[in-house]
Design a protein around this motif. Structure first.
Motif, PDB file in Angstrom:
ATOM      1  N   LEU B   6       0.845  -1.186   0.000  1.00  0.00           N
ATOM      2  CA  LEU B   6       0.000   0.000   0.000  1.00  0.00           C
ATOM      3  C   LEU B   6       0.878   1.232   0.000  1.00  0.00           C
ATOM      4  N   SER B   7       0.447   2.228  -0.733  1.00  0.00           N
ATOM      5  CA  SER B   7       1.201   3.478  -0.721  1.00  0.00           C
ATOM      6  C   SER B   7       0.809   4.232   0.544  1.00  0.00           C
ATOM      7  N   GLY B   9      -0.613   7.063   1.021  1.00  0.00           N
ATOM      8  CA  GLY B   9      -1.968   7.581   1.006  1.00  0.00           C
ATOM      9  C   GLY B   9      -3.010   6.488   1.164  1.00  0.00           C
ATOM     10  N   GLU B  10      -2.812   5.411   0.463  1.00  0.00           N
ATOM     11  CA  GLU B  10      -3.758   4.304   0.544  1.00  0.00           C
ATOM     12  C   GLU B  10      -3.836   3.775   1.964  1.00  0.00           C
ATOM     13  N   LEU B  11      -2.703   3.786   2.602  1.00  0.00           N
ATOM     14  CA  LEU B  11      -2.632   3.263   3.951  1.00  0.00           C
ATOM     15  C   LEU B  11      -3.589   3.989   4.892  1.00  0.00           C
ATOM     16  N   VAL B  12      -3.612   5.288   4.778  1.00  0.00           N
ATOM     17  CA  VAL B  12      -4.498   6.080   5.635  1.00  0.00           C
ATOM     18  C   VAL B  12      -5.947   5.665   5.442  1.00  0.00           C
ATOM     19  N   ILE B  13      -6.345   5.575   4.187  1.00  0.00           N
ATOM     20  CA  ILE B  13      -7.719   5.207   3.884  1.00  0.00           C
ATOM     21  C   ILE B  13      -8.003   3.774   4.307  1.00  0.00           C
ATOM     22  N   ALA B  14      -7.038   2.912   4.086  1.00  0.00           N
ATOM     23  CA  ALA B  14      -7.226   1.513   4.450  1.00  0.00           C
ATOM     24  C   ALA B  14      -7.477   1.383   5.944  1.00  0.00           C
ATOM     25  N   LYS B  15      -6.713   2.111   6.702  1.00  0.00           N
ATOM     26  CA  LYS B  15      -6.873   2.042   8.156  1.00  0.00           C
ATOM     27  C   LYS B  15      -8.253   2.558   8.566  1.00  0.00           C
ATOM     28  N   LEU B  16      -8.610   3.689   8.000  1.00  0.00           N
ATOM     29  CA  LEU B  16      -9.920   4.263   8.288  1.00  0.00           C
ATOM     30  C   LEU B  16     -11.010   3.259   7.954  1.00  0.00           C
ATOM     31  N   LEU B  17     -10.868   2.639   6.801  1.00  0.00           N
ATOM     32  CA  LEU B  17     -11.881   1.679   6.368  1.00  0.00           C
ATOM     33  C   LEU B  17     -11.952   0.491   7.332  1.00  0.00           C
ATOM     34  N   CYS B  18     -10.803   0.000   7.705  1.00  0.00           N
ATOM     35  CA  CYS B  18     -10.767  -1.125   8.646  1.00  0.00           C
ATOM     36  C   CYS B  18     -11.563  -0.794   9.891  1.00  0.00           C
ATOM     37  N   ASP B  19     -11.289   0.379  10.411  1.00  0.00           N
ATOM     38  CA  ASP B  19     -11.920   0.756  11.669  1.00  0.00           C
ATOM     39  C   ASP B  19     -13.424   0.957  11.577  1.00  0.00           C
ATOM     40  N   ARG B  20     -13.936   1.219  10.375  1.00  0.00           N
ATOM     41  CA  ARG B  20     -15.367   1.481  10.276  1.00  0.00           C
ATOM     42  C   ARG B  20     -16.096   0.545   9.347  1.00  0.00           C
ATOM     43  N   ALA B  73      -7.375  -4.762  10.567  1.00  0.00           N
ATOM     44  CA  ALA B  73      -6.451  -3.651  10.763  1.00  0.00           C
ATOM     45  C   ALA B  73      -5.112  -4.237  11.188  1.00  0.00           C
ATOM     46  N   SER B  74      -5.176  -5.223  12.056  1.00  0.00           N
ATOM     47  CA  SER B  74      -3.928  -5.762  12.601  1.00  0.00           C
ATOM     48  C   SER B  74      -3.020  -6.316  11.507  1.00  0.00           C
ATOM     49  N   SER B  75      -3.608  -6.893  10.478  1.00  0.00           N
ATOM     50  CA  SER B  75      -2.721  -7.475   9.476  1.00  0.00           C
ATOM     51  C   SER B  75      -2.110  -6.390   8.598  1.00  0.00           C
ATOM     52  N   ILE B  76      -2.856  -5.329   8.392  1.00  0.00           N
ATOM     53  CA  ILE B  76      -2.292  -4.218   7.632  1.00  0.00           C
ATOM     54  C   ILE B  76      -1.175  -3.585   8.434  1.00  0.00           C
ATOM     55  N   VAL B  77      -1.433  -3.402   9.697  1.00  0.00           N
ATOM     56  CA  VAL B  77      -0.414  -2.822  10.565  1.00  0.00           C
ATOM     57  C   VAL B  77       0.819  -3.699  10.546  1.00  0.00           C
TER      58      VAL B  77
END
Lengths: 137, 137
Positions: B6-7, B9-20, B73-77
């Motif tokens: 993930l780039s 920028g994508e990372l930020v959105i990915a995290k947000l998405l995970c959380d919601r 989220a944990s796996s992305i992290v």
DNA sequence: ATTGTACCAGTACAAATGTACTGGTAGCAA
DNA sequence: TTGCTACCAGTACATTTGTACTGGTACAAT
């Protein structure tokens, strides 16, 4: 003098350079971890870009260019980690610490090391508190 | 099924998405930290790309597309932190832990939290060791 | 003098990234 | 029924990034 961010690839080279600065292209090239080889010319390009971005400087020493890092490894690390924290953890660091020591298996040695670190910090904290009190801040 | 990286920028959105997750574009858009605003359409693009990359899925629920994260989220992290570790710290995590708790001022609360964590881990370790012994591995 | 060998500056270029505009449409307000 | 909203899919596009080739040159070995 707000330095521009480093890309993932640049970061690797920047770190390598920090650790060995000053160094020639070849030296950096040779210190690459073999799990991700890279063309000599590619390393060259990265170093040139690092210089453009203000992270390095270089001089031509009789036919060979010598690069020096303009920032401490620690500041690069800090910057990078800061970015990560703000992107993934809303800027606070404990979640990352937690992740590091919980989500990943930790060895006894590491645990031991960690314990020492904590003790040491606690000690330091106490001292600071005392001196603060003494100064009657 | 090796997901592509993930780039930033994508990372930020990915995290947000995970959380919601599940969430609409607008929900993600509105949960953006205001220190880095972004066009609605940009969020849209990021989500679309996340789907392409296999990190999200979506359905069109009567006129509104609903995105769901396909990874925890944990796996992305984990993935992101792994990358960071290998790039900056030769893959081992203690240097980063050190950096986090040494190079940055730590509050008493955080220290306390850390202490508890360590104790807890130590406890866990002991237990594991015992059961191992019991099983006479 | 000839040929490698190293290294350099410059150039190349596709893919990824950041960022966003657009034209189209469905539903609701007027 | 006429706009105004929201939202969507698609497209756009300048930069940055990853990765590397090239032509030129100085020094070393032949």
């Amino acid at each position: 003098m707000e330095l521009p961010g480093l890309s993932k690839g640049e970061l690797v080279i920047a770190k390598l350079l920090c650790d060995r600065s000053p160094a020639t292209v070849r030296e950096i090239f040779e210190s690459l971890p073999e799990d991700q080889p890279m063309d000599f010319a590619t390393v060259q390009t990265y170093l040139r870009r690092l210089e453009t971005k203000g992270y390095a400087s270089s001089i031509l020493e009789s036919k060979t260019r010598i690069y020096s890092s303009k920032s401490q490894a620690s500041s690069i690390v800090k910057r990078t980690v800061d970015e990560l924290l703000s992107r993934l953890f809303g800027g606070s660091k404990m979640p990352l610490v937690r992740h590091l020591i919980e989500e990943r298996s930790i060895t006894s040695d590491e645990l031991q090391e960690l314990k020492e670190l904590v003790d040491q910090l606690a000690e330091q904290k106490k001292t600071t508190a005392k001196s603060k009190q003494a100064r009657k801040k």
